[in-house]
Scaffold this active site. Structure first.
Site, PDB file in Angstrom:
ATOM      1  N   LYS A   8      27.123  45.879  46.303  1.00  0.00           N
ATOM      2  CA  LYS A   8      27.420  45.375  47.626  1.00  0.00           C
ATOM      3  C   LYS A   8      27.166  46.582  48.501  1.00  0.00           C
ATOM      4  O   LYS A   8      27.499  47.709  48.115  1.00  0.00           O
ATOM      5  CB  LYS A   8      28.804  44.511  47.875  1.00  0.00           C
ATOM      6  N   TYR A  56      25.093  32.778  48.902  1.00  0.00           N
ATOM      7  CA  TYR A  56      26.632  32.297  49.038  1.00  0.00           C
ATOM      8  C   TYR A  56      26.764  30.794  49.719  1.00  0.00           C
ATOM      9  O   TYR A  56      27.818  30.433  50.226  1.00  0.00           O
ATOM     10  CB  TYR A  56      27.325  33.158  50.129  1.00  0.00           C
ATOM     11  N   ARG A 100      31.269  39.754  34.372  1.00  0.00           N
ATOM     12  CA  ARG A 100      32.576  39.325  35.353  1.00  0.00           C
ATOM     13  C   ARG A 100      33.819  39.887  34.645  1.00  0.00           C
ATOM     14  O   ARG A 100      34.514  40.337  35.593  1.00  0.00           O
ATOM     15  CB  ARG A 100      32.644  37.487  35.183  1.00  0.00           C
ATOM     16  N   ASN A 129      34.540  44.470  47.481  1.00  0.00           N
ATOM     17  CA  ASN A 129      35.002  44.533  46.189  1.00  0.00           C
ATOM     18  C   ASN A 129      33.726  45.194  45.256  1.00  0.00           C
ATOM     19  O   ASN A 129      33.689  44.749  44.109  1.00  0.00           O
ATOM     20  CB  ASN A 129      35.478  43.429  45.534  1.00  0.00           C
ATOM     21  N   HIS A 178      28.887  42.131  43.013  1.00  0.00           N
ATOM     22  CA  HIS A 178      28.833  40.437  42.853  1.00  0.00           C
ATOM     23  C   HIS A 178      28.224  40.264  41.532  1.00  0.00           C
ATOM     24  O   HIS A 178      27.412  41.245  40.810  1.00  0.00           O
ATOM     25  CB  HIS A 178      27.763  40.023  43.853  1.00  0.00           C
ATOM     26  N   GLU A 212      20.410  32.591  41.448  1.00  0.00           N
ATOM     27  CA  GLU A 212      20.408  33.705  42.520  1.00  0.00           C
ATOM     28  C   GLU A 212      19.359  35.084  42.010  1.00  0.00           C
ATOM     29  O   GLU A 212      18.763  35.563  43.044  1.00  0.00           O
ATOM     30  CB  GLU A 212      21.597  34.498  42.168  1.00  0.00           C
TER      31      GLU A 212
HETATM   32  P1  IDP Z   1      33.607  36.332  42.931  1.00  0.00           P
HETATM   33  O1  IDP Z   1      32.578  37.519  43.800  1.00  0.00           O
HETATM   34  O2  IDP Z   1      34.631  37.303  42.273  1.00  0.00           O
HETATM   35  O3  IDP Z   1      32.637  35.414  42.433  1.00  0.00           O
HETATM   36  P2  IDP Z   1      33.877  34.133  45.075  1.00  0.00           P
HETATM   37  O4  IDP Z   1      34.773  33.446  45.472  1.00  0.00           O
HETATM   38  O5  IDP Z   1      32.502  33.803  44.591  1.00  0.00           O
HETATM   39  O6  IDP Z   1      34.217  35.763  44.237  1.00  0.00           O
HETATM   40  O7  IDP Z   1      33.566  34.858  46.722  1.00  0.00           O
HETATM   41  C1  IDP Z   1      32.516  35.712  46.970  1.00  0.00           C
HETATM   42  C2  IDP Z   1      33.052  36.871  47.810  1.00  0.00           C
HETATM   43  O8  IDP Z   1      33.554  36.509  49.067  1.00  0.00           O
HETATM   44  C3  IDP Z   1      34.112  37.650  47.156  1.00  0.00           C
HETATM   45  O9  IDP Z   1      33.512  38.647  46.158  1.00  0.00           O
HETATM   46  C4  IDP Z   1      34.623  38.481  48.326  1.00  0.00           C
HETATM   47  O10 IDP Z   1      33.767  39.611  48.813  1.00  0.00           O
HETATM   48  C5  IDP Z   1      34.746  37.244  49.107  1.00  0.00           C
HETATM   49  N1  IDP Z   1      35.917  36.636  49.019  1.00  0.00           N
HETATM   50  C6  IDP Z   1      36.313  35.483  48.605  1.00  0.00           C
HETATM   51  N2  IDP Z   1      37.207  34.943  48.720  1.00  0.00           N
HETATM   52  C7  IDP Z   1      38.069  35.423  49.711  1.00  0.00           C
HETATM   53  C8  IDP Z   1      39.144  35.252  50.424  1.00  0.00           C
HETATM   54  O11 IDP Z   1      40.023  34.350  50.237  1.00  0.00           O
HETATM   55  N3  IDP Z   1      39.233  36.093  51.614  1.00  0.00           N
HETATM   56  C9  IDP Z   1      38.284  37.164  51.905  1.00  0.00           C
HETATM   57  N4  IDP Z   1      37.250  37.373  51.026  1.00  0.00           N
HETATM   58  C10 IDP Z   1      37.121  36.640  50.044  1.00  0.00           C
HETATM   59 MG    MG Z   2      31.262  34.069  42.964  1.00  0.00          MG
END
Ligand code: IDP
Ligand code: MG
Length: 139
Positions: free
Chosen positions: A11, A51, A87, A118, A121, A132
């Site tokens: 990212k 997304y 993951r 974070n 992805h 994707e």
């Molecule tokens: P993942 O990346 O671990 O699969 P997802 O639930 O698919 O997590 O969410 C996509 C991205 O959206 C996350 O990596 C993070 O950057 C952001 N995100 C997810 N949940 C939250 C939240 O509750 N608050 C703020 N940002 C979030």
């Molecule tokens: Mg995800």
């Protein structure tokens, strides 16, 4: 023997912090094979597709803006159970609680922003991976 593919993104926070090599190194050291890679500036249309499952959530717009804030590096990695395996390497979504030893646990923390930054992805299922990979690399 059928191998599996996943879509990994470094990212914009990971690119800005010059962690592309670190992420690639962890993928390769684990033993997965990188079979495609490109650095690109993602646009809104691409990110809204990528997304789509998060449309309507409070963090959706901040997420799209964050993902447009600089280039991303898109990677296809291959290997048996690579979806689950990456993951696991990435760690939990929230970097504050992501286990030490994981990419997110070692390299990211809460920055107080509306969207969690974070570093990476990773696709979460074979269906997501196929969808994707097509979004980032075409058919
Ligand atoms: P993942 O990346 O671990 O699969 P997802 O639930 O698919 O997590 O969410 C996509 C991205 O959206 C996350 O990596 C993070 O950057 C952001 N995100 C997810 N949940 C939250 C939240 O509750 N608050 C703020 N940002 C979030
Ligand atoms: Mg995800």
């Amino acid at each position: 023997m059928s191998t599996e593919k996943t879509l990994i993104l470094v990212k914009p926070d990971g690119v800005r912090r010059q962690l592309v090599g670190e992420v690639i190194s962890r993928i390769e050291k684990k033993g997965y094979v990188i079979t495609a890679m490109r650095m690109m500036q993602a646009d809104r249309a691409l990110l809204e597709r990528h997304y789509a499952e998060h449309q309507g959530k409070p963090f959706f717009e901040p997420l799209v803006e964050f993902m447009m804030s600089g280039p991303v590096v898109a990677i296809v990695a291959e290997g048996n159970r690579v979806i689950e395996g990456f993951r696991s390497l990435a760690g939990a979504t929230d970097p504050t609680v992501a286990a030490p030893g994981t990419i997110r646990g070692d390299l990211a923390r809460d920055q107080g922003t509306k969207v969690v930054q974070n570093i990476v992805h990773g696709s979460d299922s074979p269906e997501s991976a196929a969808r994707e990979i097509e979004i980032f690399f075409g058919k």
